[in-house]
Design a protein around this motif. Structure first.
Motif, PDB file in Angstrom:
ATOM      1  N   ASN A 175       0.867  -1.165   0.000  1.00 13.05           N
ATOM      2  CA  ASN A 175       0.000   0.000   0.000  1.00 13.05           C
ATOM      3  C   ASN A 175       0.907   1.219   0.000  1.00 13.05           C
ATOM      4  O   ASN A 175       2.115   1.083   0.127  1.00 13.05           O
ATOM      5  CB  ASN A 175      -0.879   0.017   1.246  1.00 13.05           C
ATOM      6  CG  ASN A 175      -1.892  -1.117   1.228  1.00 13.05           C
ATOM      7  OD1 ASN A 175      -2.751  -1.171   0.373  1.00 13.05           O
ATOM      8  ND2 ASN A 175      -1.763  -2.026   2.171  1.00 13.05           N
ATOM      9  N   TYR A 176       0.310   2.410  -0.136  1.00 14.69           N
ATOM     10  CA  TYR A 176       1.132   3.613  -0.056  1.00 14.69           C
ATOM     11  C   TYR A 176       1.284   3.966   1.414  1.00 14.69           C
ATOM     12  O   TYR A 176       0.322   4.388   2.059  1.00 14.69           O
ATOM     13  CB  TYR A 176       0.493   4.760  -0.821  1.00 14.69           C
ATOM     14  CG  TYR A 176       0.158   4.392  -2.263  1.00 14.69           C
ATOM     15  CD1 TYR A 176       1.131   3.841  -3.081  1.00 14.69           C
ATOM     16  CD2 TYR A 176      -1.106   4.579  -2.779  1.00 14.69           C
ATOM     17  CE1 TYR A 176       0.840   3.482  -4.385  1.00 14.69           C
ATOM     18  CE2 TYR A 176      -1.404   4.218  -4.085  1.00 14.69           C
ATOM     19  CZ  TYR A 176      -0.430   3.678  -4.871  1.00 14.69           C
ATOM     20  OH  TYR A 176      -0.717   3.317  -6.158  1.00 14.69           O
ATOM     21  N   PRO A 177       2.468   3.808   1.980  1.00 14.75           N
ATOM     22  CA  PRO A 177       2.616   3.951   3.436  1.00 14.75           C
ATOM     23  C   PRO A 177       2.297   5.359   3.930  1.00 14.75           C
ATOM     24  O   PRO A 177       1.880   5.521   5.068  1.00 14.75           O
ATOM     25  CB  PRO A 177       4.097   3.633   3.679  1.00 14.75           C
ATOM     26  CG  PRO A 177       4.592   2.994   2.435  1.00 14.75           C
ATOM     27  CD  PRO A 177       3.743   3.495   1.329  1.00 14.75           C
ATOM     28  N   GLY A 178       2.490   6.354   3.071  1.00 20.11           N
ATOM     29  CA  GLY A 178       2.281   7.732   3.508  1.00 20.11           C
ATOM     30  C   GLY A 178       0.828   8.153   3.555  1.00 20.11           C
ATOM     31  O   GLY A 178       0.496   9.187   4.135  1.00 20.11           O
ATOM     32  N   LYS A 179      -0.054   7.388   2.903  1.00 23.20           N
ATOM     33  CA  LYS A 179      -1.447   7.801   2.804  1.00 23.20           C
ATOM     34  C   LYS A 179      -2.313   6.979   3.749  1.00 23.20           C
ATOM     35  O   LYS A 179      -1.981   5.832   4.051  1.00 23.20           O
ATOM     36  CB  LYS A 179      -1.951   7.586   1.377  1.00 23.20           C
ATOM     37  CG  LYS A 179      -1.308   8.471   0.338  1.00 23.20           C
ATOM     38  CD  LYS A 179      -1.852   8.088  -1.028  1.00 23.20           C
ATOM     39  CE  LYS A 179      -1.154   8.813  -2.146  1.00 23.20           C
ATOM     40  NZ  LYS A 179      -1.746  10.103  -2.473  1.00 23.20           N
TER      41      LYS A 179
ATOM     42  N   ILE B 128       5.978  -0.980  -4.708  1.00 23.54           N
ATOM     43  CA  ILE B 128       5.202   0.250  -4.514  1.00 23.54           C
ATOM     44  C   ILE B 128       5.179   1.054  -5.804  1.00 23.54           C
ATOM     45  O   ILE B 128       4.141   1.564  -6.219  1.00 23.54           O
ATOM     46  CB  ILE B 128       5.771   1.070  -3.330  1.00 23.54           C
ATOM     47  CG1 ILE B 128       5.470   0.316  -2.032  1.00 23.54           C
ATOM     48  CG2 ILE B 128       5.191   2.487  -3.315  1.00 23.54           C
ATOM     49  CD1 ILE B 128       5.712   1.088  -0.780  1.00 23.54           C
TER      50      ILE B 128
ATOM     51  N   THR C 248       2.847  -0.812  -8.196  1.00 22.40           N
ATOM     52  CA  THR C 248       1.449  -0.640  -7.812  1.00 22.40           C
ATOM     53  C   THR C 248       0.951   0.730  -8.253  1.00 22.40           C
ATOM     54  O   THR C 248      -0.168   0.862  -8.745  1.00 22.40           O
ATOM     55  CB  THR C 248       1.304  -0.787  -6.283  1.00 22.40           C
ATOM     56  OG1 THR C 248       1.782  -2.070  -5.914  1.00 22.40           O
ATOM     57  CG2 THR C 248      -0.135  -0.654  -5.849  1.00 22.40           C
TER      58      THR C 248
ATOM     59  N   THR D 101       4.419  12.666  -5.414  1.00 19.44           N
ATOM     60  CA  THR D 101       3.390  12.532  -4.376  1.00 19.44           C
ATOM     61  C   THR D 101       3.534  11.272  -3.540  1.00 19.44           C
ATOM     62  O   THR D 101       3.056  11.227  -2.411  1.00 19.44           O
ATOM     63  CB  THR D 101       1.967  12.550  -4.975  1.00 19.44           C
ATOM     64  OG1 THR D 101       1.838  11.425  -5.851  1.00 19.44           O
ATOM     65  CG2 THR D 101       1.691  13.805  -5.730  1.00 19.44           C
ATOM     66  N   ILE D 102       4.165  10.235  -4.063  1.00 15.44           N
ATOM     67  CA  ILE D 102       4.260   8.995  -3.290  1.00 15.44           C
ATOM     68  C   ILE D 102       5.687   8.697  -2.873  1.00 15.44           C
ATOM     69  O   ILE D 102       5.961   8.422  -1.709  1.00 15.44           O
ATOM     70  CB  ILE D 102       3.701   7.806  -4.109  1.00 15.44           C
ATOM     71  CG1 ILE D 102       2.273   8.125  -4.489  1.00 15.44           C
ATOM     72  CG2 ILE D 102       3.840   6.496  -3.328  1.00 15.44           C
ATOM     73  CD1 ILE D 102       1.321   7.020  -4.504  1.00 15.44           C
TER      74      ILE D 102
ATOM     75  N   PRO E 284       7.848  11.561  -0.440  1.00 13.12           N
ATOM     76  CA  PRO E 284       7.540  11.550   1.000  1.00 13.12           C
ATOM     77  C   PRO E 284       8.097  10.322   1.725  1.00 13.12           C
ATOM     78  O   PRO E 284       8.435  10.407   2.903  1.00 13.12           O
ATOM     79  CB  PRO E 284       6.008  11.542   1.032  1.00 13.12           C
ATOM     80  CG  PRO E 284       5.585  12.090  -0.274  1.00 13.12           C
ATOM     81  CD  PRO E 284       6.631  11.685  -1.251  1.00 13.12           C
ATOM     82  N   LEU E 285       8.222   9.203   1.001  1.00 16.17           N
ATOM     83  CA  LEU E 285       8.722   7.988   1.654  1.00 16.17           C
ATOM     84  C   LEU E 285      10.206   8.074   1.979  1.00 16.17           C
ATOM     85  O   LEU E 285      10.691   7.387   2.871  1.00 16.17           O
ATOM     86  CB  LEU E 285       8.478   6.767   0.757  1.00 16.17           C
ATOM     87  CG  LEU E 285       7.034   6.332   0.581  1.00 16.17           C
ATOM     88  CD1 LEU E 285       6.953   5.138  -0.346  1.00 16.17           C
ATOM     89  CD2 LEU E 285       6.430   5.988   1.916  1.00 16.17           C
TER      90      LEU E 285
END
Lengths: 360, 268
Positions: free
Chosen positions: A85-89, B163, B166, B180-181, B184-185
């Motif tokens: 999953n997207y860990p930040g969301k 990730i 996906t 956006t994804i 931040p990670l």
């Protein structure tokens, strides 16, 4: 509306990952890809998704060639074995993201997210981050993301392999219902024959990058087209013995020979492989038609209500799966019996020539 | 180590050795030049802030800080911007010679900057970039970009490739996914990489002195050129030293939790 693979193969650095796969997957039923680890299930799924390009062959969706199309244009959804999953969301934003990317309106997104969350029992967890959830919940979140998109092609790559037993049973029962909506082509990869049988639908057996057989799950199980297919679709492994056919008798490696059913006597003489499944082995012969094999017991394993017998038969290891708890001393020579109706006969090239007494 | 006295002693010695240089710098900055050259004093006898006043009012001093900050920030921004896509490529794709290329990125760090001082001076002079902030910022990229690539690659490798996939399957374009994804990670990695760029650029003396004269003169260069006819201005120099430590201390405070991972180049 179908996904078609025409002679699709993929070779990476001289290593064959997928060898000329031909499949036609229809919507409405579950398509199971069954094979042991490294059989090419994931490679095949990645080709279907468009994450990898085939080295040769074409991929068609509803007759349109999509071989070169980017993943983003394919309208697919995918769930991995690892919970991705997207860990930040938050869970809500995770589920909403495919819809937002499609440019859906806010209200529409909200309604879809909430109904999907309800279906997958995620409603109380919508505001949490995926990493704060248990494994089962994380996988539900990933499934919700795949479901909400209403993609034409949904790929589930061993989605339950990393979950504990109870959650698996629960989700396995739910998944076919969840995706039972019409126009979706649904592909499910698993390494467990039992799971394939429980899911039903169609099954493709894979071995070392090759599709061995594709057809309705029950018939692939009952009539494996090749030894490979039978091996892939057997847990514990299928028991095999090699022998030479001379007229009505099959002379096995260990010197003992068995009578063939009258229907099979007409087969040409030569080398054949005989196979039967572990649960078809028994320690008594209810009638005289049963075939007898003398084996040496190399080990036993009791799993509650069943006993696994590990046997050595002419340098081959056999497994018997018998109901009840049995204790026999290891090293003992025992007679085991097999109903000839449960035998498979494969020719020298590994093709099925007879199933029970029926010639294939 | 059971004796509490030994424990106290060891700890005290540790703190002493750690703090003495900084304390001495700080104490000197509050002394007058007369007191400094007169002899040994533990505490400033005539406490004065005059040294700091000199620095903060004299443009030839405070412009040193301004110039340094300008090129350091420029360098950090350039290094990170360049290193992000490079690190992503190294962490996600296999291509011919990728491992060698990745290793040799650091080869620039194997030579002292002095090696490059002369060619850089000639190069930047000939293209008219001598004595500009961008000249120093670009020169520092020599060692900051490879370092940032190494640090970021380590952090990026920690993010599962699935990730990315996906996101593509969900319909994200690469750019949108990255911003956006993905970013931040690895935010902490970007922070650590930025800190290292900042730090190395801030303390680097040789290239910054070689490539600047007046308009973009760095604080480190200013400090080394303050031996005037009237002798050494000890007080002002030490006050400048104290002020030079401060920006680094502030930046390090923000990334303190990730610094260990950064030193391990993200491979923890």
């Amino acid at each position: 509306m179908a996904l078609e693979l025409q002679g699709v193969s993929r070779t990476v650095n001289g290593q064959v990952h997928i060898r000329s796969a031909n499949l036609r997957l229809e919507p409405g039923v579950i398509n199971v890809l069954l094979g042991p680890t490294a059989a090419g299930k994931t490679s095949l799924m990645r080709l279907m998704a468009g994450l990898d390009r085939p080295s040769a062959g074409r991929i068609l969706v509803s007759g349109t060639d999509v071989t070169g199309a980017a993943v983003q244009e394919r309208d697919v959804a995918m769930v991995y074995q690892e919970f991705i999953n997207y860990p930040g969301k938050s869970v809500y934003e995770n589920i909403a993201s495919p819809l937002r990317l499609k440019g859906k309106a806010g209200q529409e997104v909200d309604a879809a997210v909430r109904s999907t969350a309800e279906l997958l029992k995620l409603t109380p967890l919508l505001q949490r981050k995926p990493l704060e959830l248990s494994g089962g919940q994380q996988q539900r979140c990933a499934l919700a993301r795949a479901l909400v998109k209403q993609a034409r092609l949904v790929l589930l790559d061993e989605p339950l392999a990393n979950l504990d037993y109870k959650l698996r049973e629960e989700l396995r029962a739910e998944i076919p219902n969840i995706f039972a909506q019409s126009q979706t082509i649904f592909v499910y990869a698993t390494s467990e024959p039992e799971e394939a049988l429980l899911l039903g639908g169609n099954t493709a057996t894979l071995h070392e990058g090759e599709v061995c057989q594709f057809g309705p799950t029950a018939s692939v199980y009952r009539r494996p087209a090749t030894i490979r297919s039978a091996e892939v679709f057997s847990d514990p492994p299928i028991n095999l013995a090699v022998g030479d056919k001379m007229g009505p008798a099959l002379k096995l490696e260990d010197g003992h020979s068995i009578e063939l059913a009258p229907e099979l006597v007409g087969l040409s003489d030569g080398r054949y492989t005989l196979g039967f499944r572990a649960h078809d082995l028994s320690l008594q012969a209810p009638d005289s038609g049963y075939l007898r094999f003398d084996c040496q017991l190399t080990g036993t394993e009791v799993t509650g209500s069943e006993t696994f017998l590990y046997l050595a038969q002419a340098d081959r290891s056999w497994v018997g799966r018998l109901p009840g708890v049995l204790s026999r001393p290891v090293g003992e020579t025992i007679a085991v019996w097999v109903n000839p109706q449960h035998l498979y006969l494969f020719d020298a090239t590994g093709r099925l020539v007879a199933c029970g007494s029926e010639p294939a | 180590m059971t004796n509490p006295h030994i424990r106290v002693l060891v700890m005290s010695l540790y703190l002493l050795f750690l703090m003495v240089p900084i304390y001495w710098l700080l104490a000197m900055s509050f002394k007058t030049n007369t007191e400094i050259v007169a002899g040994f004093t533990l505490f400033p006898r005539d406490f004065t802030l005059q040294n700091y006043v000199t620095i903060l009012t004299d443009p030839s001093w405070y412009m040193g800080y301004v110039n340094s900050l300008i090129y350091v920030v420029m360098n950090t921004v350039i290094s990170i911007t360049v290193a992000l896509p490079a690190a992503y490529a190294f962490s996600r794709y296999r291509f011919m010679g990728d491992k060698h290329l990745f290793f040799w990125l650091l080869s620039n760090r194997m030579a002292p900057p002095a090696v490059f001082a002369l060619p850089f001076f000639q190069l930047y002079s000939s293209v008219g970039l001598f004595d500009t902030h961008i000249a120093v910022a670009l020169a520092h990229c020599l060692f900051n970009v490879p370092l940032a690539v190494w640090i970021l690659e380590g952090f990026m490798r920690g993010v599962p490739r699935e990730i990315d996939e996906t996101a593509y399957v969900d319909g994200y374009s690469f750019g949108r996914f990255f911003i956006t994804i993905f970013a931040p990670l690895i935010a902490s990695g970007i922070g650590v990489a930025a800190f290292f760029c900042f730090m190395f650029s801030w303390v680097e003396l040789l290239l910054s002195r070689t490539l600047t004269a007046v308009d973009a003169k760095s604080i480190a260069a200013t400090m080394t050129r303050t031996v005037s006819a009237s002798g050494m201005d000890w007080g002002v120099l030490t006050a400048a030293g104290v002020l030079t430590i401060i920006p680094g201390a502030i930046v390090i405070y923000f990334v303190r939790n990730y610094i260990a991972k950064g030193f391990a180049l993200g491979r923890v």
